[in-house]
Design a protein around this motif. Structure first.
Motif, PDB file in Angstrom:
ATOM      1  N   ASP C  60      36.552 -15.379  38.803  1.00 56.77           N
ATOM      2  CA  ASP C  60      36.878 -15.040  40.409  1.00 56.77           C
ATOM      3  C   ASP C  60      37.866 -16.484  40.801  1.00 56.77           C
ATOM      4  OD1 ASP C  60      36.533 -14.021  42.980  1.00 56.77           O
ATOM      5  OD2 ASP C  60      33.770 -15.150  42.628  1.00 56.77           O
ATOM      6  N   ILE C  61      38.611 -15.877  41.320  1.00 62.86           N
ATOM      7  CA  ILE C  61      39.729 -16.555  41.826  1.00 62.86           C
ATOM      8  C   ILE C  61      39.484 -16.769  43.658  1.00 62.86           C
ATOM      9  CG2 ILE C  61      40.855 -17.048  39.992  1.00 62.86           C
ATOM     10  CD1 ILE C  61      43.168 -15.183  40.738  1.00 62.86           C
ATOM     11  N   GLY C  62      40.274 -17.281  44.306  1.00 65.22           N
ATOM     12  CA  GLY C  62      40.713 -17.070  45.917  1.00 65.22           C
ATOM     13  C   GLY C  62      40.273 -18.678  47.089  1.00 65.22           C
ATOM     14  N   TYR C  63      39.326 -19.659  45.920  1.00 64.76           N
ATOM     15  CA  TYR C  63      38.417 -20.191  46.951  1.00 64.76           C
ATOM     16  C   TYR C  63      39.474 -21.039  47.039  1.00 64.76           C
ATOM     17  CZ  TYR C  63      34.423 -18.277  44.466  1.00 64.76           C
ATOM     18  OH  TYR C  63      33.137 -17.354  44.793  1.00 64.76           O
ATOM     19  N   LEU C  64      41.363 -21.190  46.239  1.00 64.18           N
ATOM     20  CA  LEU C  64      42.025 -22.568  46.803  1.00 64.18           C
ATOM     21  C   LEU C  64      43.173 -22.028  47.651  1.00 64.18           C
ATOM     22  CD1 LEU C  64      41.416 -25.412  46.785  1.00 64.18           C
ATOM     23  CD2 LEU C  64      43.273 -25.484  45.140  1.00 64.18           C
ATOM     24  N   HIS C  65      43.149 -20.417  48.091  1.00 68.82           N
ATOM     25  CA  HIS C  65      44.404 -19.057  48.850  1.00 68.82           C
ATOM     26  C   HIS C  65      44.607 -20.055  49.440  1.00 68.82           C
ATOM     27  CE1 HIS C  65      46.799 -16.236  49.501  1.00 68.82           C
ATOM     28  NE2 HIS C  65      46.652 -15.508  50.214  1.00 68.82           N
ATOM     29  N   THR C  66      45.720 -20.815  49.871  1.00 72.37           N
ATOM     30  CA  THR C  66      45.916 -20.667  51.582  1.00 72.37           C
ATOM     31  C   THR C  66      47.733 -20.659  51.913  1.00 72.37           C
ATOM     32  OG1 THR C  66      47.154 -22.174  49.682  1.00 72.37           O
ATOM     33  CG2 THR C  66      45.839 -23.576  50.696  1.00 72.37           C
ATOM     34  N   GLY C  67      47.589 -19.117  50.961  1.00 70.72           N
ATOM     35  CA  GLY C  67      48.842 -18.241  52.395  1.00 70.72           C
ATOM     36  C   GLY C  67      50.134 -19.126  51.725  1.00 70.72           C
ATOM     37  N   ILE C  68      50.419 -19.186  51.166  1.00 71.42           N
ATOM     38  CA  ILE C  68      51.825 -20.244  50.774  1.00 71.42           C
ATOM     39  C   ILE C  68      52.821 -18.966  51.214  1.00 71.42           C
ATOM     40  CG2 ILE C  68      53.552 -21.599  49.480  1.00 71.42           C
ATOM     41  CD1 ILE C  68      50.987 -23.880  48.613  1.00 71.42           C
ATOM     42  N   GLU C  69      52.305 -18.037  50.052  1.00 73.18           N
ATOM     43  CA  GLU C  69      54.138 -17.361  50.213  1.00 73.18           C
ATOM     44  C   GLU C  69      53.653 -16.802  51.152  1.00 73.18           C
ATOM     45  OE1 GLU C  69      53.077 -14.257  47.223  1.00 73.18           O
ATOM     46  OE2 GLU C  69      52.744 -15.674  45.928  1.00 73.18           O
ATOM     47  N   LYS C  70      52.754 -16.672  52.686  1.00 74.46           N
ATOM     48  CA  LYS C  70      53.268 -16.052  53.419  1.00 74.46           C
ATOM     49  C   LYS C  70      53.814 -17.230  55.081  1.00 74.46           C
ATOM     50  CE  LYS C  70      52.384 -12.536  57.636  1.00 74.46           C
ATOM     51  NZ  LYS C  70      53.335 -11.871  56.869  1.00 74.46           N
ATOM     52  N   SER C  71      53.196 -18.508  54.734  1.00 76.52           N
ATOM     53  CA  SER C  71      54.111 -19.323  55.267  1.00 76.52           C
ATOM     54  C   SER C  71      55.417 -19.724  55.029  1.00 76.52           C
ATOM     55  CB  SER C  71      52.682 -20.695  55.120  1.00 76.52           C
ATOM     56  OG  SER C  71      51.509 -20.966  54.774  1.00 76.52           O
ATOM     57  N   ALA C  72      55.597 -18.936  53.541  1.00 76.50           N
ATOM     58  CA  ALA C  72      57.089 -19.705  53.513  1.00 76.50           C
ATOM     59  C   ALA C  72      58.309 -18.598  54.057  1.00 76.50           C
ATOM     60  CB  ALA C  72      57.519 -19.038  52.178  1.00 76.50           C
ATOM     61  N   GLU C  73      57.460 -17.512  54.143  1.00 81.01           N
ATOM     62  CA  GLU C  73      58.388 -16.534  54.895  1.00 81.01           C
ATOM     63  C   GLU C  73      58.382 -16.715  56.559  1.00 81.01           C
ATOM     64  OE1 GLU C  73      56.252 -12.620  55.278  1.00 81.01           O
ATOM     65  OE2 GLU C  73      56.282 -12.673  52.526  1.00 81.01           O
ATOM     66  N   SER C  74      57.828 -17.761  56.937  1.00 81.64           N
ATOM     67  CA  SER C  74      58.447 -18.603  58.775  1.00 81.64           C
ATOM     68  C   SER C  74      59.520 -19.598  58.778  1.00 81.64           C
ATOM     69  CB  SER C  74      56.559 -18.219  59.455  1.00 81.64           C
ATOM     70  OG  SER C  74      56.248 -19.119  58.435  1.00 81.64           O
ATOM     71  N   LYS C  75      59.344 -19.882  57.180  1.00 83.71           N
ATOM     72  CA  LYS C  75      60.036 -21.242  57.734  1.00 83.71           C
ATOM     73  C   LYS C  75      61.314 -21.391  56.921  1.00 83.71           C
ATOM     74  CE  LYS C  75      56.078 -24.370  56.897  1.00 83.71           C
ATOM     75  NZ  LYS C  75      55.479 -23.759  58.420  1.00 83.71           N
ATOM     76  N   TYR C  76      62.157 -22.132  57.179  1.00 83.90           N
ATOM     77  CA  TYR C  76      63.775 -22.387  56.691  1.00 83.90           C
ATOM     78  C   TYR C  76      62.930 -22.968  55.260  1.00 83.90           C
ATOM     79  CZ  TYR C  76      65.003 -22.725  61.910  1.00 83.90           C
ATOM     80  OH  TYR C  76      64.608 -22.521  63.376  1.00 83.90           O
TER      81      TYR C  76
END
Lengths: 337, 147, 411
Positions: C60-76
């Motif tokens: 069971d995973i996801g305890y360290l999910h930080t949404g990096i892929e979503k953050s990447a979409e809002s960064k240069y």
């Protein structure tokens, strides 16, 4: 000696032994941290007192002041009983261990031993067998699966290795012809240290003793890699400290027994003035015990951990048959002699 | 297998809409109904390793989700990208029966995009808590989350 | 005590025995993690135990999910580099490398050889760093505590080398789109040379403690087996795949960043068990040392970043005299650089296996979609296949052997 004097003397000796033992546990633990630290290119504790010498005191204060947690749904009575049982049984077995010959202090001649009973070795074996209750009850009562698994492992491991441990001691007992620890040591004075004829038994005893005290490479009941801390996972504060204490006292006990049975106890060359004749045996004894304790620490710094089934297979398929064979050979030799 | 021969492959020609080569990477775009057939044909063709499967949200376009899978042939070391378009209402078929590895990748896409895969054995949230609202990687989901 | 005491805290599930024989079995459900010393972070395993034998394992995973892929979409694009450090935090430079190579592929940028070689050299040092942490923690799980501290002793020097190059021990962000963040400092190569000169002896030291130790062999041999067909089908990559006998290594198969100019072997084993993975990684460390040594010997001279004014930041001293440099600097920092529309997938051979970046650009200065294909994620998926039917004690050995990093799994 009058009854009152006997009681007073026993009480004084008890207190002295308890004090020495608890201090020894504290400092063995410090020594372990220091030595393992050096082996692992670290320095170990250095902050409390010179060279970290006051670290055990700090630890003790910490253990007393920490919050004592009892998990939800634990069986309260047994949960409290388990560490008490562990520590009491551990301390009990030290009573029959002689740490030297007889000495005369303030005109009273006394043996350096709490009580010399003629089945001392049997008592030790019996009491350490009971020690498994502390482990099993702790694991079972603390309402945690990790503890339960640790206790299951601990129970089966200690019972299995008890057998090899006992069988390994039979050889020396036959050679000495007595179960009294003092008698066994004195028997070695006439012959030679029993490690020489009983080298196989010595190594079986050593291995089984590691398992008996739950130390690496046999520390499966408390294998932190898998089971958190095993049977004492849920324990905190003084209750945890009691398990800790019991483990180290057990280490001292098995080291003492190894010294007495195989390494000639307090035997060693005596020289110098009379007072030195009194002190030297105890010094020899302590040095030999320390050798075993160092071995414990050394192994801890070197080896990985066995797996549960490997451990059982090793115990039943290697150690027990070997010990039995050793008993047979020894009895044959004793019979022919 | 270089890009040209791969692009001219009969199975691809028959099943996919277009095969393009861009920056030395071959992309085969399939219709949704052919998605699994393309995958199976490519599996037969020797693309035995599914390296990656993910999704791109082209909100507000129709059939907004673009499912993209990266395939690798462990013998010839050829690479191929297959993709298709689908929407939340009309899901694509699962590839987890073709490559078991697709199982988690599709669960991740389901979790973060809310895209379903028809026939997936265990399509549940995986990275986010079960009670999470919304699908964060959708373009209409604010970066800072719903406040 | 008169009353019977129920065994406290034990969940017992009733289910049909294996094989549908109609036999009732009582299995124990054990929750391992997310707070557990040997799940290498916050992995949670739900284990169904029959005695100490694992009947079923569900990660069971996801305890360290930080949404990096979503953050990447809002960064240069250049800002995303700092996010990539935080995915696989034991191999930050390999993450950086995979990301910048993907962006450079989108931009079709040529990178000077010196930058490429430096990247290779540091990526290999990162592999050493990662493998050292793996070896240490893996050995610690099995009870060999000393190896752990020995490994961290050498890792300390590696972290100092990274700090010397980038100013950071772990979150390096040293590789940038178009080259390196800074010119490699004076003395860096000497320091690496010194490390490389004594490191092989240290590997011998670890091996002396483990390789022929019968307890270690007993704990790792014939455990956690996976077949080659399964390994490929489940997307297993990296040392775990090479331990089943498949010599797949992207550094050889699809060379990037001038890896084709280096001579090295791809170590493989055929046993496919925990011990094989251990031997493969140990051999890989020696190969990495070879690559670093070649990089040191043949390090080219020249520029350390591409001549791409709109993409790479101008030199500091240039900015004091040239207005164009100042403008470029201002523009890149404030509004990023535009990347031509398209999609690319670039994978490199990270310490744990294939580390791939799938980037879609819509022509703007921020990635439209940036997906990280992490080796740990795919390797973890195959974990139940290796665990089921084994003993509880093997679980920690097997988890250790696939070398997951939860930051890499959950992103």
């Amino acid at each position: 000696m009058s009854t009152v004097a006997f009681f007073v003397l026993s009480l004084v000796k008890c207190l002295i032994v308890l004090f020495i033992l608890l201090t020894a546990v504290a400092y063995i633990q410090l020594a372990e941290r220091k030595i393992v630290g050096r082996m692992q290119s670290r320095v170990g504790p250095t902050r409390v007192g010179p060279f970290g010498l006051l670290q055990p005191a700090a630890d003790a204060v910490k253990f007393i002041l920490k919050e004592d947690v009892t998990p939800d749904g634990a069986h309260k009575f047994l949960y409290i009983l388990a560490p008490i049982l562990a520590v009491v049984l551990a301390l009990l077995s030290i009573t029959v261990i002689p740490i030297g010959g007889t000495v005369t202090v303030f005109g009273i001649q006394t043996a350096l031993q709490l009580t010399d009973i003629n089945v001392g070795l049997l008592l030790i074996l019996g009491v350490t067998s009971l020690g498994v209750y502390g482990v099993v009850l702790a694991g079972w009562s603390s309402n945690s699966k990790y503890s339960l698994l640790g206790a299951l492992r601990g129970g089966s491991q200690m019972i299995s290795y008890e057998l090899a441990l006992g069988l390994a001691l039979i050889g020396p007992i036959m050679l000495a012809g007595t179960l009294s620890l003092r008698g066994i040591v004195e028997a070695q004075a006439h012959l030679h240290w029993f490690i020489v004829p009983e080298i196989v038994a010595f190594f079986i005893y050593l291995t089984a003793a590691f398992a008996e005290t739950n130390r690496i490479p046999f520390d499966l009941p408390e294998a932190e890699g898998e089971l958190g801390a095993g049977y004492h996972t849920e324990y905190s504060a003084m209750k945890f400290a009691m398990f800790f204490l019991a483990e180290y006292v057990n280490m001292i006990t098995v080291s003492c027994v190894a010294t007495l049975v195989f390494l000639g106890g307090w035997m060693g060359p005596l020289f110098g003035p009379t007072w030195l004749h009194m002190v030297l045996p105890t010094v020899y004894f302590i040095v030999k015990v320390c050798f075993f304790l160092f071995l414990y620490i050394w192994v801890r710094g070197t080896l990985p951990r066995f797996r549960y089934d490997q451990l059982m297979a090793f115990g039943w398929k290697v150690l027990v048959p070997l010990a039995l064979a050793n008993v047979m050979v020894t009895s044959l030799v004793v019979a022919l002699r | 297998m270089n890009a040209e021969t791969l692009a001219a492959h009969p199975a691809l020609q028959r099943l996919v809409e277009s095969v393009t080569t861009d920056r030395n990477e071959v992309t085969a775009a399939a219709l949704r109904q052919n998605w699994r057939a393309v995958a199976e044909a490519m599996r037969q063709e020797g693309f035995d390793q599914l390296c990656d499967l993910t999704c791109v949200d082209w909100f507000p376009a129709e059939d907004r989700f673009q499912i993209v899978a990266q395939l690798h042939n462990t013998q010839t070391h050829a690479w191929l990208r297959i993709q298709t378009r689908c929407s939340a209402e009309a899901p694509a078929e699962t590839l987890s029966t073709v490559w078991p590895a697709a199982n988690w990748f599709e669960r991740e896409v389901f979790d973060l995009f809310g895209v379903r895969f028809a026939g997936h054995p265990n399509l549940t949230r995986m990275l986010l808590p079960d009670a999470w609202e919304g699908h964060p990687l959708r373009k209409d989901y604010p970066v800072e989350g719903y406040r | 005590m008169a009353t019977m005491i129920e065994t406290p805290g034990v969940t017992v599930t009733q289910n049909e025995g294996a094989g549908g024989t109609g036999e009732r079995s009582r299995n124990l459900i054990l929750n391992m993690g997310p707070q557990h010393p040997s799940t290498h972070g916050v992995l949670r395993m739900v284990l169904e135990l029959d005695g100490e034998v694992i009947v079923r394992a569900t990660p069971d995973i996801g305890y360290l999910h930080t949404g990096i892929e979503k953050s990447a979409e809002s960064k240069y694009y250049q800002q995303v580099v700092t996010l990539t450090d935080r995915i696989d935090y034991l191999a930050p430079l390999c993450n950086n490398l995979a990301y910048v190579l993907a962006v450079e592929k989108l931009l079709q940028l040529e990178i000077p050889r010196r930058a490429q070689w430096t990247r290779v050299m540091l990526a290999e040092l990162t592999r050493l760093n990662s493998h050292l942490v793996w070896l240490g923690t893996h050995a610690l799980d099995i009870g060999a505590m000393t190896v752990f501290l020995y490994c961290f002793r050498e890792r300390e020097e590696l972290l100092k080398i990274f700090e010397m190059a980038s100013g950071q021990r772990m979150m390096t962000s040293y590789f940038r789109v178009g080259g390196l963040a800074l010119e490699p400092p004076l003395g860096l190569l000497e320091r690496i040379e010194n490390f490389i000169s004594y490191f092989p002896d240290k590997i011998d030291e670890y091996e002396a403690l483990l390789t022929k130790n019968s307890i270690w062999v007993g704990r790792t041999k014939d455990i956690g087996y996976i077949s080659p067909a399964d390994a490929v089908a489940w997307g297993v990559t990296g040392p775990c795949l090479r331990a089943v006998g498949l010599p797949l290594d992207l550094r050889k198969d699809s060379p990037y960043s001038s890896y084709n100019e280096f001579q090295f072997e791809v170590p493989t084993r055929t046993e496919g068990d925990v011990y094989a993975r251990y031997l493969v990684r140990i051999a890989e460390m020696r190969e990495s040392v070879k690559i670093v040594r070649q990089a040191l010997e043949g390090m080219p001279e020249g520029a350390w970043k591409a001549d791409a004014p709109g993409v790479t930041l101008p030199d500091r001293d240039q900015m004091k005299f040239s207005i164009e440099s100042l403008i470029y600097h201002f523009k890149i920092v404030t509004e990023g650089f535009n990347v031509p529309a398209g999609q690319v997938y670039h994978a490199i051979e990270g310490p744990r296996g294939q580390m791939g970046y799938y980037i879609t650009s819509d022509g703007g200065p921020k990635p439209y979609r940036c997906h990280m294909r992490s080796a740990s994620f795919a390797n973890l998926q195959a974990l139940p296949k290796m665990i089921e039917g084994r003993l509880l004690a093997d679980v920690v050995a097997i988890i250790g052997s696939i070398d997951i990093v939860l930051g890499d799994v959950d992103r």
